[in-house]
Motif scaffolding. Sequence first.
Motif, PDB file in Angstrom:
ATOM      1  N   ALA A   1       0.831  -1.208   0.000  1.00  0.00           N
ATOM      2  CA  ALA A   1       0.000   0.000   0.000  1.00  0.00           C
ATOM      3  C   ALA A   1       0.866   1.258   0.000  1.00  0.00           C
ATOM      4  CB  ALA A   1      -0.933  -0.007   1.208  1.00  0.00           C
ATOM      5  N   VAL A   2       1.943   1.234   0.786  1.00  0.00           N
ATOM      6  CA  VAL A   2       2.842   2.391   0.836  1.00  0.00           C
ATOM      7  C   VAL A   2       3.435   2.668  -0.536  1.00  0.00           C
ATOM      8  CG1 VAL A   2       5.075   3.174   1.716  1.00  0.00           C
ATOM      9  CG2 VAL A   2       3.384   2.207   3.289  1.00  0.00           C
ATOM     10  N   ASN A   3       3.687   1.622  -1.289  1.00  0.00           N
ATOM     11  CA  ASN A   3       4.262   1.768  -2.631  1.00  0.00           C
ATOM     12  C   ASN A   3       3.193   1.816  -3.726  1.00  0.00           C
ATOM     13  OD1 ASN A   3       7.414   1.534  -2.485  1.00  0.00           O
ATOM     14  ND2 ASN A   3       6.635   0.065  -0.986  1.00  0.00           N
ATOM     15  N   ARG A   4       1.952   2.074  -3.323  1.00  0.00           N
ATOM     16  CA  ARG A   4       0.835   2.276  -4.249  1.00  0.00           C
ATOM     17  C   ARG A   4       0.642   1.088  -5.197  1.00  0.00           C
ATOM     18  NH1 ARG A   4       4.023   6.438  -4.832  1.00  0.00           N
ATOM     19  NH2 ARG A   4       4.212   6.260  -7.101  1.00  0.00           N
ATOM     20  N   LEU A   5       0.720  -0.110  -4.590  1.00  0.00           N
ATOM     21  CA  LEU A   5       0.487  -1.334  -5.346  1.00  0.00           C
ATOM     22  C   LEU A   5      -0.777  -2.012  -4.828  1.00  0.00           C
ATOM     23  CD1 LEU A   5       4.135  -2.725  -5.403  1.00  0.00           C
ATOM     24  CD2 LEU A   5       2.929  -1.632  -7.303  1.00  0.00           C
ATOM     25  N   ALA A   6      -1.593  -2.487  -5.727  1.00  0.00           N
ATOM     26  CA  ALA A   6      -2.840  -3.152  -5.366  1.00  0.00           C
ATOM     27  C   ALA A   6      -2.706  -4.651  -5.608  1.00  0.00           C
ATOM     28  CB  ALA A   6      -4.001  -2.597  -6.190  1.00  0.00           C
ATOM     29  N   ILE A   7      -3.209  -5.445  -4.674  1.00  0.00           N
ATOM     30  CA  ILE A   7      -3.174  -6.900  -4.819  1.00  0.00           C
ATOM     31  C   ILE A   7      -4.217  -7.340  -5.843  1.00  0.00           C
ATOM     32  CG2 ILE A   7      -3.571  -9.106  -3.649  1.00  0.00           C
ATOM     33  CD1 ILE A   7      -2.510  -7.819  -1.088  1.00  0.00           C
ATOM     34  N   ILE A   8      -3.774  -8.099  -6.816  1.00  0.00           N
ATOM     35  CA  ILE A   8      -4.666  -8.603  -7.860  1.00  0.00           C
ATOM     36  C   ILE A   8      -5.116 -10.027  -7.559  1.00  0.00           C
ATOM     37  CG2 ILE A   8      -4.782  -9.227 -10.315  1.00  0.00           C
ATOM     38  CD1 ILE A   8      -2.779  -6.981 -10.830  1.00  0.00           C
ATOM     39  N   ASP A   9      -4.187 -10.834  -7.035  1.00  0.00           N
ATOM     40  CA  ASP A   9      -4.530 -12.235  -6.767  1.00  0.00           C
ATOM     41  C   ASP A   9      -3.543 -12.795  -5.761  1.00  0.00           C
ATOM     42  OD1 ASP A   9      -5.927 -14.597  -6.951  1.00  0.00           O
ATOM     43  OD2 ASP A   9      -4.988 -15.253  -8.830  1.00  0.00           O
ATOM     44  N   GLU A  10      -3.967 -13.847  -5.061  1.00  0.00           N
ATOM     45  CA  GLU A  10      -3.073 -14.571  -4.172  1.00  0.00           C
ATOM     46  C   GLU A  10      -2.442 -15.719  -4.939  1.00  0.00           C
ATOM     47  OE1 GLU A  10      -3.774 -17.493  -0.505  1.00  0.00           O
ATOM     48  OE2 GLU A  10      -4.086 -15.386   0.061  1.00  0.00           O
ATOM     49  N   VAL A  11      -1.120 -15.787  -4.903  1.00  0.00           N
ATOM     50  CA  VAL A  11      -0.385 -16.825  -5.615  1.00  0.00           C
ATOM     51  C   VAL A  11      -0.156 -18.039  -4.729  1.00  0.00           C
ATOM     52  CG1 VAL A  11       1.812 -17.359  -6.761  1.00  0.00           C
ATOM     53  CG2 VAL A  11       0.719 -15.124  -7.106  1.00  0.00           C
ATOM     54  N   LEU A  12       0.169 -17.812  -3.455  1.00  0.00           N
ATOM     55  CA  LEU A  12       0.446 -18.912  -2.530  1.00  0.00           C
ATOM     56  C   LEU A  12       0.276 -18.437  -1.103  1.00  0.00           C
ATOM     57  CD1 LEU A  12       1.670 -21.829  -2.088  1.00  0.00           C
ATOM     58  CD2 LEU A  12       3.890 -20.693  -1.892  1.00  0.00           C
ATOM     59  N   SER A  13      -0.367 -19.253  -0.285  1.00  0.00           N
ATOM     60  CA  SER A  13      -0.448 -19.007   1.150  1.00  0.00           C
ATOM     61  C   SER A  13       0.603 -19.886   1.819  1.00  0.00           C
ATOM     62  CB  SER A  13      -1.842 -19.350   1.684  1.00  0.00           C
ATOM     63  OG  SER A  13      -1.898 -19.147   3.090  1.00  0.00           O
ATOM     64  N   SER A  14       1.482 -19.256   2.594  1.00  0.00           N
ATOM     65  CA  SER A  14       2.626 -19.985   3.135  1.00  0.00           C
ATOM     66  C   SER A  14       2.710 -19.852   4.649  1.00  0.00           C
ATOM     67  CB  SER A  14       3.925 -19.453   2.504  1.00  0.00           C
ATOM     68  OG  SER A  14       5.061 -20.137   3.004  1.00  0.00           O
TER      69      SER A  14
END
Length: 281
Positions: free
Chosen positions: A164-177
């Motif tokens: 968020a600080v770098n003005r990036l939005a999450i599009i999809d989850e690739v892997l839950s780890s």
Amino acid sequence: MRIAVPNKGRLHEPTIELLERAGLHIENGADRKLYAETVDPDVTVLFARAADIPEYVHDGAAEMGITGLDQVRESGRELAELLDLAFGRCRLVLAAPEDGDIASPDDLAGKTVATEFPRITRTYFDDRGIKPSIVEVTGATELTPHVEMADAIVDITSTGTTLAVNRLAIIDEVLSSSVRLFARPDVVDDGKVQQVTTALSSVLAASGKRYLMMNVASEDLDAVRDVIPGMGGPTVMDIAGTDDVAVHVVVDEREVFEVITDLKSVGASDILVTEIERLVE
């Protein structure tokens, strides 16, 4: 039996604490040592970079390893997962500039994706039949879209704050780890591997549980049983020289406050609450 564990970083201390709680106390494990003995003469701990642990286990330098699922998937090594150790949780996510024109994975066909996890990223897009150009970077991944190195990134996040600080939005989850206990497939049935797995599992099972002990008049026992939400039925023992009984039960920590109130209301007395170090189910 050798267990490879993270030698530093955010996974090191929780891993060592878990081993200690499981009874595998580390001896002579000073800083910068590559290995350490434990109180079990048959178990040795090897210290390695979290990213290198899958290779240590696969190649036979260790029989077991504790590291993140993301590290194992990125290594491409086929290891047997024995336990989810329930710490080090994070997500690998696909993210793009929030004011850009990338709104779904399909929009990245023919575009560029920067990541520290090229194998996982390639698998993710291959599974969807999408062909972006994947660029491997070794740090500051979130900056690459802003310096025109990439159209999107695949990166680790725990809270999403850095994105968020770098003005990036999450599009999809690739892997839950999360951090897991792994072993080479050929040693899964080894007695010492099973013993270590059981020891660590008993610590996880005890997490969030409390042991309740109380005195109960015999005529109140049925009422007490009705309000106890424990694991199966309670243990009931006679108290010498009285008509009372001692009742012992395991309950979830989050239920203790209400349970004690309910127990007192139906006649329980001398209620003692203790922590549980290990619970073998």
